[in-house]
Design a protein around this motif. Structure first.
Motif, PDB file in Angstrom:
ATOM      1  N   ALA A   1      19.200  -7.366   7.049  1.00 47.47           N
ATOM      2  CA  ALA A   1      18.997  -7.858   5.681  1.00 47.47           C
ATOM      3  C   ALA A   1      17.504  -7.951   5.353  1.00 47.47           C
ATOM      4  CB  ALA A   1      19.671  -9.214   5.501  1.00 47.47           C
ATOM      5  N   CYS A   2      16.710  -8.402   6.303  1.00 48.16           N
ATOM      6  CA  CYS A   2      15.259  -8.501   6.078  1.00 48.16           C
ATOM      7  C   CYS A   2      14.631  -7.123   5.902  1.00 48.16           C
ATOM      8  CB  CYS A   2      14.591  -9.232   7.237  1.00 48.16           C
ATOM      9  SG  CYS A   2      14.862 -11.011   7.219  1.00 48.16           S
ATOM     10  N   LEU A   3      15.077  -6.142   6.701  1.00 44.00           N
ATOM     11  CA  LEU A   3      14.554  -4.780   6.549  1.00 44.00           C
ATOM     12  C   LEU A   3      14.942  -4.201   5.194  1.00 44.00           C
ATOM     13  CD1 LEU A   3      12.896  -2.880   8.519  1.00 44.00           C
ATOM     14  CD2 LEU A   3      13.850  -4.870   9.638  1.00 44.00           C
ATOM     15  N   ALA A   4      16.154  -4.459   4.743  1.00 47.58           N
ATOM     16  CA  ALA A   4      16.579  -3.976   3.424  1.00 47.58           C
ATOM     17  C   ALA A   4      15.717  -4.604   2.334  1.00 47.58           C
ATOM     18  CB  ALA A   4      18.053  -4.293   3.192  1.00 47.58           C
ATOM     19  N   SER A   5      15.441  -5.891   2.466  1.00 50.50           N
ATOM     20  CA  SER A   5      14.592  -6.579   1.496  1.00 50.50           C
ATOM     21  C   SER A   5      13.168  -6.011   1.512  1.00 50.50           C
ATOM     22  CB  SER A   5      14.568  -8.078   1.803  1.00 50.50           C
ATOM     23  OG  SER A   5      13.685  -8.751   0.933  1.00 50.50           O
ATOM     24  N   LEU A   6      12.635  -5.772   2.695  1.00 53.11           N
ATOM     25  CA  LEU A   6      11.296  -5.181   2.802  1.00 53.11           C
ATOM     26  C   LEU A   6      11.245  -3.807   2.152  1.00 53.11           C
ATOM     27  CD1 LEU A   6      10.219  -6.148   6.417  1.00 53.11           C
ATOM     28  CD2 LEU A   6       8.968  -6.649   4.309  1.00 53.11           C
TER      29      LEU A   6
ATOM     30  N   VAL B   1       0.809  -1.213   0.000  1.00 51.55           N
ATOM     31  CA  VAL B   1       0.000   0.000   0.000  1.00 51.55           C
ATOM     32  C   VAL B   1       0.846   1.267   0.000  1.00 51.55           C
ATOM     33  CG1 VAL B   1      -1.986  -1.058   1.099  1.00 51.55           C
ATOM     34  CG2 VAL B   1      -0.206  -0.075   2.513  1.00 51.55           C
ATOM     35  N   ALA B   2       2.137   1.139  -0.193  1.00 51.68           N
ATOM     36  CA  ALA B   2       3.024   2.303  -0.132  1.00 51.68           C
ATOM     37  C   ALA B   2       3.317   2.863  -1.518  1.00 51.68           C
ATOM     38  CB  ALA B   2       4.341   1.921   0.547  1.00 51.68           C
ATOM     39  N   GLY B   3       3.202   4.149  -1.646  1.00 49.87           N
ATOM     40  CA  GLY B   3       3.619   4.859  -2.859  1.00 49.87           C
ATOM     41  C   GLY B   3       3.067   4.299  -4.146  1.00 49.87           C
ATOM     42  N   ASP B   4       3.949   4.116  -5.126  1.00 51.85           N
ATOM     43  CA  ASP B   4       3.565   3.637  -6.446  1.00 51.85           C
ATOM     44  C   ASP B   4       3.203   2.162  -6.453  1.00 51.85           C
ATOM     45  OD1 ASP B   4       4.072   6.148  -7.455  1.00 51.85           O
ATOM     46  OD2 ASP B   4       6.130   5.671  -8.009  1.00 51.85           O
ATOM     47  N   LEU B   5       3.418   1.468  -5.357  1.00 48.68           N
ATOM     48  CA  LEU B   5       3.161   0.032  -5.300  1.00 48.68           C
ATOM     49  C   LEU B   5       1.714  -0.289  -4.937  1.00 48.68           C
ATOM     50  CD1 LEU B   5       6.375  -1.060  -3.390  1.00 48.68           C
ATOM     51  CD2 LEU B   5       5.967  -1.117  -5.840  1.00 48.68           C
ATOM     52  N   GLN B   6       0.882   0.706  -4.759  1.00 48.40           N
ATOM     53  CA  GLN B   6      -0.483   0.489  -4.306  1.00 48.40           C
ATOM     54  C   GLN B   6      -1.217  -0.499  -5.201  1.00 48.40           C
ATOM     55  OE1 GLN B   6      -2.750   4.047  -3.814  1.00 48.40           O
ATOM     56  NE2 GLN B   6      -4.085   3.065  -2.353  1.00 48.40           N
ATOM     57  N   GLY B   7      -1.755  -1.546  -4.569  1.00 45.21           N
ATOM     58  CA  GLY B   7      -2.529  -2.544  -5.279  1.00 45.21           C
ATOM     59  C   GLY B   7      -1.719  -3.651  -5.914  1.00 45.21           C
ATOM     60  N   VAL B   8      -0.408  -3.623  -5.816  1.00 44.78           N
ATOM     61  CA  VAL B   8       0.455  -4.640  -6.407  1.00 44.78           C
ATOM     62  C   VAL B   8       0.713  -5.727  -5.377  1.00 44.78           C
ATOM     63  CG1 VAL B   8       2.750  -5.086  -7.374  1.00 44.78           C
ATOM     64  CG2 VAL B   8       1.571  -2.957  -7.907  1.00 44.78           C
ATOM     65  N   ALA B   9       0.514  -6.990  -5.764  1.00 48.84           N
ATOM     66  CA  ALA B   9       0.793  -8.105  -4.859  1.00 48.84           C
ATOM     67  C   ALA B   9       2.297  -8.245  -4.667  1.00 48.84           C
ATOM     68  CB  ALA B   9       0.214  -9.391  -5.424  1.00 48.84           C
ATOM     69  N   VAL B  10       2.714  -8.422  -3.415  1.00 47.77           N
ATOM     70  CA  VAL B  10       4.129  -8.537  -3.073  1.00 47.77           C
ATOM     71  C   VAL B  10       4.301  -9.788  -2.216  1.00 47.77           C
ATOM     72  CG1 VAL B  10       6.047  -7.470  -1.831  1.00 47.77           C
ATOM     73  CG2 VAL B  10       4.447  -6.035  -3.103  1.00 47.77           C
ATOM     74  N   HIS B  11       5.241 -10.639  -2.583  1.00 43.31           N
ATOM     75  CA  HIS B  11       5.529 -11.838  -1.794  1.00 43.31           C
ATOM     76  C   HIS B  11       6.466 -11.489  -0.653  1.00 43.31           C
ATOM     77  CE1 HIS B  11       6.464 -15.894  -0.635  1.00 43.31           C
ATOM     78  NE2 HIS B  11       7.741 -15.561  -0.677  1.00 43.31           N
ATOM     79  N   LEU B  12       6.059 -11.853   0.569  1.00 45.18           N
ATOM     80  CA  LEU B  12       6.906 -11.663   1.740  1.00 45.18           C
ATOM     81  C   LEU B  12       7.224 -13.011   2.358  1.00 45.18           C
ATOM     82  CD1 LEU B  12       5.119  -8.690   3.565  1.00 45.18           C
ATOM     83  CD2 LEU B  12       6.997  -8.592   1.928  1.00 45.18           C
ATOM     84  N   THR B  13       8.445 -13.147   2.857  1.00 42.37           N
ATOM     85  CA  THR B  13       8.804 -14.361   3.594  1.00 42.37           C
ATOM     86  C   THR B  13       8.102 -14.310   4.949  1.00 42.37           C
ATOM     87  OG1 THR B  13      10.710 -13.384   4.696  1.00 42.37           O
ATOM     88  CG2 THR B  13      11.096 -14.357   2.495  1.00 42.37           C
ATOM     89  N   ALA B  14       8.113 -15.425   5.653  1.00 35.89           N
ATOM     90  CA  ALA B  14       7.494 -15.467   6.982  1.00 35.89           C
ATOM     91  C   ALA B  14       8.160 -14.469   7.921  1.00 35.89           C
ATOM     92  CB  ALA B  14       7.580 -16.877   7.548  1.00 35.89           C
ATOM     93  N   THR B  15       9.470 -14.342   7.843  1.00 35.64           N
ATOM     94  CA  THR B  15      10.191 -13.392   8.696  1.00 35.64           C
ATOM     95  C   THR B  15       9.830 -11.961   8.330  1.00 35.64           C
ATOM     96  OG1 THR B  15      12.020 -14.946   8.970  1.00 35.64           O
ATOM     97  CG2 THR B  15      12.474 -12.633   9.464  1.00 35.64           C
ATOM     98  N   GLU B  16       9.778 -11.652   7.033  1.00 38.39           N
ATOM     99  CA  GLU B  16       9.403 -10.302   6.600  1.00 38.39           C
ATOM    100  C   GLU B  16       7.994  -9.965   7.072  1.00 38.39           C
ATOM    101  OE1 GLU B  16      12.048 -10.003   2.494  1.00 38.39           O
ATOM    102  OE2 GLU B  16       9.985 -10.759   2.395  1.00 38.39           O
ATOM    103  N   TRP B  17       7.086 -10.919   6.932  1.00 32.53           N
ATOM    104  CA  TRP B  17       5.706 -10.701   7.366  1.00 32.53           C
ATOM    105  C   TRP B  17       5.670 -10.425   8.870  1.00 32.53           C
ATOM    106  CZ3 TRP B  17       1.254  -9.345   5.507  1.00 32.53           C
ATOM    107  CH2 TRP B  17       0.119  -9.461   6.311  1.00 32.53           C
ATOM    108  N   GLY B  18       6.444 -11.186   9.641  1.00 38.24           N
ATOM    109  CA  GLY B  18       6.497 -10.983  11.080  1.00 38.24           C
ATOM    110  C   GLY B  18       6.996  -9.594  11.441  1.00 38.24           C
ATOM    111  N   ILE B  19       8.005  -9.124  10.737  1.00 40.16           N
ATOM    112  CA  ILE B  19       8.548  -7.783  10.978  1.00 40.16           C
ATOM    113  C   ILE B  19       7.481  -6.733  10.694  1.00 40.16           C
ATOM    114  CG2 ILE B  19      10.207  -6.065  10.150  1.00 40.16           C
ATOM    115  CD1 ILE B  19      12.152  -8.467   9.699  1.00 40.16           C
TER     116      ILE B  19
END
Length: 88
Positions: free
Chosen positions: A57-62, A4-22
């Motif tokens: 590393a996870c924050l950079a990926s997010l 939901v951020a910026g130009d990415l609004q409405g685009v599906a994004v795959h997150l790892t379990a750790t990224e989702w937890g963060i």
């Protein structure tokens, strides 16, 4: 997850379990500083408190996945020496 951020609004994004937890922990306390130690403990359990490099590393990926300009994040913020913050 749908970004939901910026130009990415409405685009599906795959997150790892750790990224989702963060995201879950940070977004659960918008605007509040979450220490690195607390974030690690809540996301991966207390056994991983020494894995700060993994968290960075996870924050950079997010940021690459969710921020319009990952080099200048507006939502997933680092407070050097203190922790992280989600700014809606």
């Amino acid at each position: 997850m749908t970004a939901v951020a910026g130009d990415l609004q409405g685009v599906a994004v795959h997150l790892t379990a750790t990224e989702w937890g963060i995201v879950e922990v940070l977004a659960g306390s918008p605007g509040k500083l979450i220490s690195q130690r607390r974030l690690l403990a809540q996301v991966q359990g207390s056994h991983s408190l020494k894995e700060a490099h993994h968290l960075r590393a996870c924050l950079a990926s997010l940021r690459r996945k969710l921020e319009t300009d990952p080099s200048r994040p507006r939502h997933l913020l680092t407070e050097p020496g203190m922790g992280y913050r989600f700014q809606p």
